[in-house]
Design an enzyme around this catalytic site. Sequence first.
Site, PDB file in Angstrom:
ATOM      1  CB  CYS B  89      29.188   1.230  79.117  1.00 44.45           C
ATOM      2  SG  CYS B  89      29.245   2.030  77.494  1.00 44.45           S
ATOM      3  CG  HIS B 194      29.736  -3.259  77.194  1.00 45.63           C
ATOM      4  ND1 HIS B 194      28.597  -2.893  77.871  1.00 45.63           N
ATOM      5  CD2 HIS B 194      29.994  -2.233  76.354  1.00 45.63           C
ATOM      6  CE1 HIS B 194      28.178  -1.714  77.453  1.00 45.63           C
ATOM      7  NE2 HIS B 194      29.008  -1.286  76.524  1.00 45.63           N
ATOM      8  CD  GLU B 196      27.856  -5.859  79.815  1.00 45.26           C
ATOM      9  OE1 GLU B 196      28.941  -5.680  80.383  1.00 45.26           O
ATOM     10  OE2 GLU B 196      27.230  -4.942  79.254  1.00 45.26           O
TER      11      GLU B 196
END
Lengths: 263, 214
Positions: B89, B194, B196
């Site tokens: 990001c 993202h 994650e």
Amino acid sequence: MLKTRIIPCLDVKNGRTVKGVNFVGLRDAGDPVALAKAYDEQGADELCFLDITASVEGRGAMIDVIERTADQCFMPLTVGGGVRSADDMVAMLGAGADKVAINTAAVDNPDILRSCARKVGRQAVVMALDVKRRGDQWEVFTHGGRTPTGKDAIAFARRAVELGAGEILLTSMDRDGTKEGFDIPLLRAVRDVVTVPIIASGGAGNARHLAEAVTEGLADAVLAASIFHFGECTLAEARAALAEAGASVRPFSAIGSAAGEAR
Amino acid sequence: MSQIALIDYGSGNVRSMSRALAAAADSLGGTTLITLTDDPDVIRKADRIVLPGVGHFADCASGLRGRPGVVEAMSDAVRKRGAPFLGVCVGMQLLADVGREDGDTEGLGWIPGSVEPLAPDDPQLPIPHMGWNELSIDHEHEVFSGLGASPNVYFTHSYVFSPESAADVAASFSYGGNFAAAVARDNVVGTQFHPEKSQAVGIRLLANFLSWSP
């Protein structure tokens, strides 16, 4: 193509889920983390936790819930309830939330949205608007829907976005819990004045309602609680209904546990 | 044992990233130590470096530069020694020469280009670009392999990295035009989305990064 998000919402009080939850095969239905995992496995696109205690004790319990959920579910989390400042937002994000919803504090003092956006980025700032119909207009309520403010919801939504909100969580108090479907004119009225994503909330009674919020209300995401908690509508059914109505949804085959589909 | 330095500079959901990296490492077996750190000595010696980042380009850039010696240590490890690097990001956007969020702010300048406001052709499309969108892989790359056909990943941003050279764009997304979803050059990769927060696809991508030998 960007997908329409389907967002189960969990109301949390002192670290436990409230509102009835009736998941088959889930032993501890009160543990929000267990529920979060179940929704993760069913392919929820995002999860929303709302802290309805919004007390100091509740806050600590909420941070714990966010941390434990974020440890196990690698999916986007939105958290709200009792958020009063940019620092509150930072604490929630630090625990593993991706977005933080703010309501009363931002309605009372809209400039707070500016400092929040500056601190955490507008993409993490969700303006939660609880509104009630007044003739052909809507009024903003605060304090969990208890306090009328006299403010016009459409004008306030526009101002919130100008100041720093990156998303609107739009709840129709008239429809909330009725299962009669979303307030489509409300969604359209806000859509007409803001450019940020809108999450439709309040009134979902079945999968068709979710589809209507998107096709007629032009919502970017749909949020529901009880129809998912009670298994009246599974996430798979919600996805199918949205796809049938022509909305773009994340394919189920692309969803799996961390150990599953990626192999 | 492999040492991963997850850069701690007061920005980003480091907890989520740390847990997702741990899950990715578990899926590979072996021993991986993930250290959340702003210690230049730890960063300089790390086998791999991950730079998270959420929020505002200028805030993140000043946060990073506010940690003494961190940028220099990252540069020694990544640019001189060739340690694999992943930016996520704003951590990816910082690879650019300059970011244009509320005025111009200097980036790391590791991949030539600038970070510009996301401007889809269709003005009706909401900004931020928020939610799940498909990745289209532009260049075959170890880190972006094995993710399945048209993998969906989670985005949330209003600015995009626009590299000078199309060769640096590893993957793109479509949102009223095509934009960089991931960049890659030598031992450096970055994702606008993202991993994650992208469930199984994201964990696989992180595992790819952990086993990547550029």
